[in-house]
Design an enzyme around this catalytic site. Sequence first.
Site, PDB file in Angstrom:
ATOM      1  N   HIS A  74       0.828  -1.214   0.000  1.00 44.00           N
ATOM      2  CA  HIS A  74       0.000   0.000   0.000  1.00 44.00           C
ATOM      3  C   HIS A  74       0.859   1.260   0.000  1.00 44.00           C
ATOM      4  CE1 HIS A  74      -4.032  -1.813   1.605  1.00 44.00           C
ATOM      5  NE2 HIS A  74      -3.525  -2.470   0.588  1.00 44.00           N
ATOM      6  N   TYR A 208      -9.044   4.759   8.256  1.00 44.60           N
ATOM      7  CA  TYR A 208      -9.136   4.964   9.708  1.00 44.60           C
ATOM      8  C   TYR A 208     -10.150   6.076   9.916  1.00 44.60           C
ATOM      9  CZ  TYR A 208      -4.657   2.504  10.504  1.00 44.60           C
ATOM     10  OH  TYR A 208      -3.658   1.579  10.570  1.00 44.60           O
ATOM     11  N   PRO A 299      -3.770  -0.706  19.317  1.00 48.89           N
ATOM     12  CA  PRO A 299      -3.467  -1.112  17.941  1.00 48.89           C
ATOM     13  C   PRO A 299      -3.644  -0.038  16.873  1.00 48.89           C
ATOM     14  CG  PRO A 299      -5.537  -2.077  18.683  1.00 48.89           C
ATOM     15  CD  PRO A 299      -4.956  -1.391  19.863  1.00 48.89           C
ATOM     16  N   LYS A 303       1.320  -1.005  15.392  1.00 47.33           N
ATOM     17  CA  LYS A 303       2.734  -1.095  15.761  1.00 47.33           C
ATOM     18  C   LYS A 303       3.134  -2.311  16.596  1.00 47.33           C
ATOM     19  CE  LYS A 303       4.123   2.566  13.734  1.00 47.33           C
ATOM     20  NZ  LYS A 303       4.844   2.374  12.483  1.00 47.33           N
ATOM     21  N   TYR A 391       4.150   6.218  10.733  1.00 43.45           N
ATOM     22  CA  TYR A 391       3.361   5.060  10.303  1.00 43.45           C
ATOM     23  C   TYR A 391       4.232   4.048   9.558  1.00 43.45           C
ATOM     24  CZ  TYR A 391      -0.826   2.570   8.749  1.00 43.45           C
ATOM     25  OH  TYR A 391      -1.791   1.610   8.534  1.00 43.45           O
TER      26      TYR A 391
HETATM   27  P1  FAD Z   1       2.711 -12.917  21.231  1.00 42.69           P
HETATM   28  O1  FAD Z   1       2.287 -12.927  19.801  1.00 42.69           O
HETATM   29  O2  FAD Z   1       1.682 -12.653  22.271  1.00 42.69           O
HETATM   30  O3  FAD Z   1       3.399 -14.315  21.514  1.00 42.69           O
HETATM   31  C1  FAD Z   1       3.713 -14.751  22.822  1.00 42.69           C
HETATM   32  C2  FAD Z   1       3.629 -16.264  22.841  1.00 42.69           C
HETATM   33  O4  FAD Z   1       4.078 -16.736  24.116  1.00 42.69           O
HETATM   34  C3  FAD Z   1       2.212 -16.772  22.662  1.00 42.69           C
HETATM   35  O5  FAD Z   1       2.182 -17.710  21.615  1.00 42.69           O
HETATM   36  C4  FAD Z   1       1.864 -17.379  24.012  1.00 42.69           C
HETATM   37  O6  FAD Z   1       0.980 -18.477  23.895  1.00 42.69           O
HETATM   38  C5  FAD Z   1       3.238 -17.798  24.524  1.00 42.69           C
HETATM   39  N1  FAD Z   1       3.360 -17.927  25.997  1.00 42.69           N
HETATM   40  C6  FAD Z   1       2.848 -17.109  26.956  1.00 42.69           C
HETATM   41  N2  FAD Z   1       3.181 -17.537  28.177  1.00 42.69           N
HETATM   42  C7  FAD Z   1       3.922 -18.660  28.008  1.00 42.69           C
HETATM   43  C8  FAD Z   1       4.542 -19.581  28.898  1.00 42.69           C
HETATM   44  N3  FAD Z   1       4.472 -19.418  30.226  1.00 42.69           N
HETATM   45  N4  FAD Z   1       5.217 -20.645  28.367  1.00 42.69           N
HETATM   46  C9  FAD Z   1       5.302 -20.820  27.029  1.00 42.69           C
HETATM   47  N5  FAD Z   1       4.727 -19.974  26.134  1.00 42.69           N
HETATM   48  C10 FAD Z   1       4.042 -18.914  26.609  1.00 42.69           C
HETATM   49  N6  FAD Z   1      -1.314  -5.353  16.993  1.00 42.69           N
HETATM   50  C11 FAD Z   1      -1.534  -4.569  15.970  1.00 42.69           C
HETATM   51  O7  FAD Z   1      -0.629  -3.852  15.570  1.00 42.69           O
HETATM   52  N7  FAD Z   1      -2.761  -4.550  15.360  1.00 42.69           N
HETATM   53  C12 FAD Z   1      -3.808  -5.350  15.776  1.00 42.69           C
HETATM   54  O8  FAD Z   1      -4.890  -5.332  15.222  1.00 42.69           O
HETATM   55  C13 FAD Z   1      -3.597  -6.187  16.867  1.00 42.69           C
HETATM   56  N8  FAD Z   1      -4.576  -6.990  17.338  1.00 42.69           N
HETATM   57  C14 FAD Z   1      -4.321  -7.778  18.437  1.00 42.69           C
HETATM   58  C15 FAD Z   1      -5.328  -8.596  18.950  1.00 42.69           C
HETATM   59  C16 FAD Z   1      -5.100  -9.398  20.094  1.00 42.69           C
HETATM   60  C17 FAD Z   1      -6.223 -10.266  20.653  1.00 42.69           C
HETATM   61  C18 FAD Z   1      -3.813  -9.372  20.711  1.00 42.69           C
HETATM   62  C19 FAD Z   1      -3.532 -10.229  21.950  1.00 42.69           C
HETATM   63  C20 FAD Z   1      -2.809  -8.570  20.164  1.00 42.69           C
HETATM   64  C21 FAD Z   1      -3.050  -7.762  19.045  1.00 42.69           C
HETATM   65  N9  FAD Z   1      -2.053  -6.951  18.493  1.00 42.69           N
HETATM   66  C22 FAD Z   1      -2.300  -6.158  17.443  1.00 42.69           C
HETATM   67  C23 FAD Z   1      -0.731  -6.917  18.999  1.00 42.69           C
HETATM   68  C24 FAD Z   1       0.197  -7.841  18.237  1.00 42.69           C
HETATM   69  O9  FAD Z   1      -0.506  -8.952  17.768  1.00 42.69           O
HETATM   70  C25 FAD Z   1       1.304  -8.189  19.214  1.00 42.69           C
HETATM   71  O10 FAD Z   1       2.035  -6.996  19.456  1.00 42.69           O
HETATM   72  C26 FAD Z   1       2.243  -9.300  18.734  1.00 42.69           C
HETATM   73  O11 FAD Z   1       1.557 -10.534  18.755  1.00 42.69           O
HETATM   74  C27 FAD Z   1       3.466  -9.361  19.655  1.00 42.69           C
HETATM   75  O12 FAD Z   1       4.219 -10.513  19.351  1.00 42.69           O
HETATM   76  P2  FAD Z   1       4.995 -11.286  20.483  1.00 42.69           P
HETATM   77  O13 FAD Z   1       5.718 -12.382  19.784  1.00 42.69           O
HETATM   78  O14 FAD Z   1       5.752 -10.331  21.320  1.00 42.69           O
HETATM   79  O15 FAD Z   1       3.876 -11.860  21.470  1.00 42.69           O
HETATM   80  C1  DHB Z   2      -4.785  -3.831  11.022  1.00 36.64           C
HETATM   81  C2  DHB Z   2      -4.772  -3.645  12.375  1.00 36.64           C
HETATM   82  C3  DHB Z   2      -4.410  -2.423  12.879  1.00 36.64           C
HETATM   83  O1  DHB Z   2      -4.383  -2.225  14.201  1.00 36.64           O
HETATM   84  C4  DHB Z   2      -4.090  -1.376  12.043  1.00 36.64           C
HETATM   85  O2  DHB Z   2      -3.771  -0.176  12.585  1.00 36.64           O
HETATM   86  C5  DHB Z   2      -4.084  -1.568  10.695  1.00 36.64           C
HETATM   87  C6  DHB Z   2      -4.437  -2.809  10.169  1.00 36.64           C
HETATM   88  C7  DHB Z   2      -5.181  -5.156  10.481  1.00 36.64           C
HETATM   89  O3  DHB Z   2      -5.475  -6.046  11.273  1.00 36.64           O
HETATM   90  O4  DHB Z   2      -5.208  -5.305   9.249  1.00 36.64           O
END
Ligand code: FAD
Ligand code: DHB
Length: 404
Positions: A74, A208, A299, A303, A391
Amino acid sequence: MNHQTQVGIIGAGPAGLLLSQLLDQQGIRSVVLENRSQERVESRQRAGLLEQNTVDRLRQAGATDRLDREGLVHDGIILSYNGQRHRIDLVELTSGSRVTIYAQTEVVKDLIRLRLGSTPLDAEVPISFEAEATRIDGLESSSPTIHYTQNGEAHTLTCDFVAGCDGFHGISRASIPAELTKVYDKVYPYCWLGILAKVPPSTHELIYAYHERGFALHSMRSPEISRLYVQCNVTDTLEDWPDERIWAELQIRLGSTGWVLAEGPILEKTITPMRSFVSEPMQYGRLFLSGDSAHIVPPTGAKGLNMAVADTGSLFDALMTWYREGSRANLDTYTAGCMRRVWRVQEFSNFMTELLHHNPDRTPFDAHLQTSRFNQLITSRAASALVAENYVGHAAKQSAEATT
Ligand code: FAD
Ligand code: DHB
């Protein structure tokens, strides 16, 4: 049972899986412990927008074959204020940067395939699913140990370093002594209800939208699947939001003269709370946190995933300095390097969130400031450029590289 590896990684989200894959490419062994099943990890719907920095790191990890084929590139985004639209031309305002739509679940699937595909027959399995880390010992020593349970049995994993990539609810952050830790936390008085719908997106670029009734976002996953979000109350449950109500609110909030939002079957619905959170430091002895285990953003700025990948990139670079040169220098400055980027991203995510949501507790004064901020975005190229830079991720990169 006792196991050994070089880097013990807790969590198979984007942060943990990417670190494991980057290390493997340099011949450094790691084991990822994940408490959920592989099926669950691969089916969780989360973020979807990748910065160029993120795509570059995934390319370095050899994980972009499918992303290059299926990712949607995009050039801009659209901001809407009570139906008045303003396009932010990312390419023009940042001298050429773009963003890519490719779901976090797909990134996770690609990384899992790569890791599981590269297992030598006689080696430790690189990812242990349904393995719950319960405690970390010996972080001040040169061989820390992660305790975990799998199939009801107790195991230990002894390693050179522990990467705490276990998200916001993991155990790693709490392994840093409380007296050394500083926490910054802000909870917002609204949530996002996210849907995945089987209908072609009604827009080429993300919209947005601020509306008096609340925020809405039109994103997408593919030419056939739309991803949409709508602001809801913190007390709302999915029962409060039948499909007809979701579409009706999206039509109103995203609406603009002459534009129609196509509706279709809703495949999935989830409610996500909104929070800003930072825990400092991101390291203690031989433990290093990466991603959501150390910080959370609302979100709106897209980021969370991008920051997790950026942390992991910094941690990987620092670990390679250790393994190649025997120097702890880059490990010692890991937190400081991440924090500059973390606070830039915190500020931007907070700015976008407060610009675009209807805060039920706001004063009339705050409401005027919000409108004025949007008017400035429309009339000032400098204001639009600042949003564009943040962004696409440039501002965060520059901030991480700054020396003071
Ligand atoms: P995570 O993806 O959370 O991975 C952590 C992993 O550790 C998980 O698989 C978990 O099961 C595992 N874990 C936890 N505790 C233990 C343990 N004790 N032992 C072993 N494993 C364990 N960000 C956006 O930018 N836009 C969005 O729309 C957005 N939507 C989201 C929706 C939800 C429901 C959530 C929870 C987050 C969302 N985020 C979004 C944020 C984004 O997805 C996260 O910032 C990203 O997943 C971070 O990655 P990570 O690897 O740090 O953590
Ligand atoms: C999406 C999620 C976000 O939080 C955002 O700012 C832009 C896109 C997505 O899930 O596609």
